[in-house]
Design an enzyme around this catalytic site. Structure first.
Site, PDB file in Angstrom:
ATOM      1  N   GLY A 118       5.108  -2.399   1.852  1.00  0.00           N
ATOM      2  CA  GLY A 118       5.942  -1.779   0.826  1.00  0.00           C
ATOM      3  C   GLY A 118       5.558  -0.331   0.595  1.00  0.00           C
ATOM      4  N   PRO A 119       6.348   0.387  -0.201  1.00  0.00           N
ATOM      5  CA  PRO A 119       6.080   1.807  -0.471  1.00  0.00           C
ATOM      6  C   PRO A 119       4.775   1.985  -1.246  1.00  0.00           C
ATOM      7  CG  PRO A 119       8.299   1.157  -1.147  1.00  0.00           C
ATOM      8  CD  PRO A 119       7.566  -0.089  -0.863  1.00  0.00           C
ATOM      9  N   PRO A 120       4.254   3.213  -1.286  1.00  0.00           N
ATOM     10  CA  PRO A 120       3.027   3.467  -2.053  1.00  0.00           C
ATOM     11  C   PRO A 120       3.230   3.218  -3.544  1.00  0.00           C
ATOM     12  CG  PRO A 120       3.530   5.295  -0.565  1.00  0.00           C
ATOM     13  CD  PRO A 120       4.720   4.403  -0.567  1.00  0.00           C
ATOM     14  N   GLY A 121       2.171   2.756  -4.194  1.00  0.00           N
ATOM     15  CA  GLY A 121       2.192   2.595  -5.648  1.00  0.00           C
ATOM     16  C   GLY A 121       2.896   1.363  -6.150  1.00  0.00           C
ATOM     17  N   GLY A 177       1.670  -1.716  -5.984  1.00  0.00           N
ATOM     18  CA  GLY A 177       0.728  -2.750  -6.433  1.00  0.00           C
ATOM     19  C   GLY A 177       0.198  -3.641  -5.337  1.00  0.00           C
ATOM     20  N   LYS A 178       0.245  -3.196  -4.084  1.00  0.00           N
ATOM     21  CA  LYS A 178      -0.230  -4.038  -2.977  1.00  0.00           C
ATOM     22  C   LYS A 178      -1.744  -4.265  -3.080  1.00  0.00           C
ATOM     23  CE  LYS A 178       1.300  -1.237   0.159  1.00  0.00           C
ATOM     24  NZ  LYS A 178       1.858  -0.212  -0.740  1.00  0.00           N
ATOM     25  N   THR A 179      -2.477  -3.193  -3.307  1.00  0.00           N
ATOM     26  CA  THR A 179      -3.936  -3.308  -3.393  1.00  0.00           C
ATOM     27  C   THR A 179      -4.363  -4.061  -4.648  1.00  0.00           C
ATOM     28  OG1 THR A 179      -4.167  -1.224  -2.208  1.00  0.00           O
ATOM     29  CG2 THR A 179      -6.086  -2.005  -3.432  1.00  0.00           C
ATOM     30  N   SER A 227      21.535   4.426   9.347  1.00  0.00           N
ATOM     31  CA  SER A 227      22.441   3.821   8.355  1.00  0.00           C
ATOM     32  C   SER A 227      23.502   4.777   7.831  1.00  0.00           C
ATOM     33  CB  SER A 227      21.615   3.286   7.179  1.00  0.00           C
ATOM     34  OG  SER A 227      20.901   4.334   6.565  1.00  0.00           O
ATOM     35  N   LYS A 241      18.411   1.261  -1.804  1.00  0.00           N
ATOM     36  CA  LYS A 241      19.702   1.959  -1.721  1.00  0.00           C
ATOM     37  C   LYS A 241      20.620   1.563  -2.875  1.00  0.00           C
ATOM     38  CE  LYS A 241      19.565   2.468   3.313  1.00  0.00           C
ATOM     39  NZ  LYS A 241      20.150   2.056   4.600  1.00  0.00           N
TER      40      LYS A 241
END
Length: 775
Positions: A357-360, A362-364, A680, A723
């Protein structure tokens, strides 16, 4: 054999046998024995001495005594203290006990005398006697060699004595034989029997003494070896102390103690002990000593068989995950499924999960929450920019400065073999001439192989099967396919504005208030201020910048409160600009009116979704086709496919045949300085070109996304959540998406789809029916 019977006072001896020709003394204390000696002294000083079979019997009867005894002459009687009498006697000849005549005051025995010069002896040839002499002498010499405690005088007598009978008597009473052995010699009456008995006893003694000496030699050798090692160790210790190296031995002993406490397999312990023995023999000043010490310490610090106990409470895990994170339903659901399977199977094998997913987003932090929920040790390994294979597999010990890889170091820091290990930014590992880092991760992240993971430094198989690996990545495009195949992908998508607002209220504001030394009562945020903060001051998929902005507000509020300007600060839409300055971002809103050649497309970026306004102008010219706006190769090819499709259907839209040779077409996508690429925008550019060519207006409240083919088919694309959010923020009412993306739209939350009309298109014609203004 002639026999003579005589009557003599008798004494029963305990644990002692006296032979003919033998001078010996013994102590007596029994009354009957003392009276027998007194009776002998009154007469001719002759007494009959016979040995008890059992020395513990106090008053022996006839059956308690041996049959054969010796007639002795009393030489001396001495009274000792405690009513003990010491008697010195000399053995004269053998005698056989016939019976006791009296047993009251003392034993009076009827003794049968033997004729020592038997017929058998007289018949022995001189050669036989000489053979006996030689055999006895040789055996005595063997005995002396084995025993080594015989006097030279006795050995001289043995060599000089020529009479067999006398020699056997000398040998019998000079050797330290047990009384039962002497009794056997005494009972051998004729010369041949005495010889056979004596030789058997001597040879047996020689054998016993030889075996005893052999055992003693082995024991002495072992003791001497231990003593030698002890002395050498003490000397080595002293030498080390003199050289200032006395700590090496103590370190080795300390390592051996640690090995005993270590929870590991026998193979591992044996390897460590072998390395410790090698370490002992290396001078501490040597560079090799430091290498060996580091290797031993690394092996001792690894948690070979040490594991932590997981928390199996599913409800508790769900509670912790919900408290720490808002949204992320798929991730939470997958973690709870893993825990449920673990509880049912009782197996330690863990899945390998990759959060994309994108940065920030909450993955970590969700990996940290999972570790907290499962009560696992948490280890974070950042792989961003790692390009050396040795960072994963470790260096070989032969290199200077060798060390284990990051995986082994992670296990060391965790202290258990089943931690949660976060492999952060796995999409950003790189490769160079030092090796392919991603290939080194293949063994780590393969359940079939990581049970015996071999680090180059450790050189022993380490079990990683119980480690719960969670990887994070911003994009799967740069992850090699074999590595991607070993991981289970879970998408962590962008947050909606509503989700960001919830996260800010429930987590970020309280965290920053505490971090900046404020109290909750001193700083409050109004809902409108939070929404404006999200919309106008941050543009991102996650909440990292949002947290920074909240922190900036907290710092300024903290200064105002500390300086006494205010006691309480309330953030509203009116004073938000005072704390953060002018608004930084504005969403491109939909156009106010319908126009020709202007179509709004939808794009995915690393910080979320965005809308792109595509402009097309048609002007007289020579049929040139221009593309501007920093477009990538994919978008240029999409434009080429779009114009080819339009030319193929020109008759359907009444476009003259020579139109494309007499007009130039120019496509531009603002902002011109920002690079753009992706698959796209095909339908958007085709719609804009057809609108400009035909002069038909396009609805301002319609946005679209999808790839186009030469025959006008609309192909599916990705990033629909981002999108769709971008279209909603821009005020778009209708969104056209490929028909094959219907399943992706169904997965979106109702909050996102609210107030939006989603149109599914399989061909460009389906989009044109919606996009063009109906006249």
């Amino acid at each position: 054999m002639s026999r003579t019977v005589i009557h003599l006072p008798a004494v029963a001896l305990r644990g002692m046998t006296i032979l003919p020709g033998m001078v010996a003394h013994f102590d007596i204390s029994r009354d009957r024995s003392i009276h027998a000696i007194e009776e002998a002294m009154v007469g001719d000083q002759k007494i009959f001495l016979i040995t008890q079979q059992d020395a513990s019997v106090e008053e022996p009867a006839r059956d308690d005594l041996y049959q054969i005894g010796v007639i002795a002459e009393v030489k001396q009687v001495i009274k000792m203290p405690n009513e003990i009498v010491r008697v010195l006697v000399e053995g004269l000849e053998r005698g056989e006990l016939a019976s006791f005549l009296s047993q009251e005051k003392y034993l009076m025995a009827e003794v049968i005398l033997f004729d020592e010069k038997t017929a058998e002896e007289e018949e022995l040839m001189p050669e036989a006697k000489e053979a006996m002499l030689r055999c006895i002498r040789e055996t005595v010499l063997k005995y002396q060699k084995a025993n080594g405690h015989m006097s030279k005088e006795f050995l001289r007598q043995v060599e000089e004595q020529q009479d067999v009978g006398t020699l056997m008597q000398q040998v019998a009473y000079n050797l330290p034989l047990y009384y039962t052995q002497k009794q056997k010699i005494l009972e051998a009456v004729d010369l041949t029997s005495q010889y056979e008995t004596l030789m058997a006893i001597l040879l047996n003694e020689v054998e016993v003494i030889s075996l005893k000496n052999e055992f003693q030699a082995k024991v002495k050798e072992r003791v001497d070896k231990n003593q030698k090692e002890y002395l050498l160790r003490e000397q080595m210790k002293l030498i080390r102390e003199e050289l200032g190296e006395d700590n090496t031995q103590s370190d080795a002993e300390h390592f051996l103690e640690e090995v005993k406490k270590l929870k590991a397999d026998k193979t591992v312990k044996e390897r460590i002990k072998k390395e410790i023995e090698r370490f002992k023999n290396i001078a501490s000043s040597s560079s090799e000593s430091a290498v060996s010490r580091g290797y031993i310490e690394t092996l001792l610090e690894l948690p070979w068989n040490k594991a932590s106990k997981d928390n199996k409470d599913l409800a508790n895990a769900e509670k912790i995950l919900d408290e720490d994170h808002y949204g992320l339903e798929k991730v939470k659901e997958r973690m709870l499924e893993f825990l449920a399977v673990r509880n049912l199977t009782h197996k330690g094998e863990s899945p390998i999960i990759c959060l994309v997913g994108p940065p920030g987003t909450g993955k970590t932090s969700i990996a940290r929450s999972v570790a907290k929920a499962l009560n696992k040790k948490y280890v974070r390994i950042c792989l961003g920019g790692v390009r050396d294979e040795a960072e994963i597999r470790g260096h070989r010990k032969t290199y200077v400065g060798a060390m284990p890889g990051r995986i082994i170091n992670g296990l060391k820091s965790a202290g258990v073999k089943n931690p949660l290990m976060l492999l952060d930014e796995i999409d950003k590992v790189s490769s160079d001439y030092k090796g392919d880092t991603s290939s080194a991760l293949l063994e780590v992240l393969d359940n079939e192989q990581n049970s015996y993971f071999r680090d180059h430094y450790v050189e022993l198989p380490v079990d990683l099967s119980e480690v719960l690996f969670i990887a994070t990545a911003n994009s799967v495009q740069t992850i090699p396919r074999p590595l991607l195949d070993r991981m289970e992908l879970i998408e962590v998508s962008s947050y909606t504005e509503n989700e960001k607002a919830h996260i800010a209220k429930e987590h970020l504001i309280a965290k920053q208030i505490e971090k900046n030394g404020l109290k909750e009562s001193e700083l409050t945020f109004q809902n409108g201020a939070i929404e404006q903060l999200i919309r106008s001051y941050t543009r991102e998929a996650g909440v990292r910048n949002l947290e920074r902005k909240i922190g900036e507000i907290c710092r300024k509020a903290a200064r105002e409160i500390y300086e006494g300007k205010k006691k309480k600060v309330t953030i509203s839409t009116k004073n938000l600009e005072h704390y953060l300055g002018k608004e930084k971002y504005t969403f491109d809103k939909k156009n106010e009116k319908d126009e020709v050649g202007i179509v709004r497309g939808l794009a995915w970026t690393s910080v979320g979704g965005d809308t792109l306004e595509i402009e097309v102008n048609v002007m007289p010219g020579k049929g040139e086709f221009k593309l501007t706006g920093q477009l990538g190769d994919v978008m240029k090819e999409s434009a080429q496919a779009g114009i080819s499709y339009i030319r193929s259907v020109s008759e359907q839209y009444q476009i003259p045949d020579d139109f494309f040779t007499r007009h130039d077409i120019h496509i531009h996508i603002p902002e011109g300085a920002v690079p753009k690429d992706g698959p796209s925008a095909g339908v958007t550019m085709a719609t804009a070109m057809l609108s400009a060519i035909t002069g038909k207006k396009v609805r301002a409240d319609v946005a679209m996304t999808g790839e186009i083919t030469l025959r006008g088919r609309v192909l599916p694309i990705g990033g629909l959540k981002e999108k769709t959010l971008a279209a909603k923020n821009a005020g778009i009412r209708t969104v056209c998406v490929p028909g094959k993306n219907e399943k992706d739209i169904e997965e979106l939350s109702a909050e996102i789809k609210k107030d939006l009309e989603i149109v599914y298109a399989d061909t460009i014609e389906d989009i044109l029916k919606i996009a063009f203004v109906k006249e």
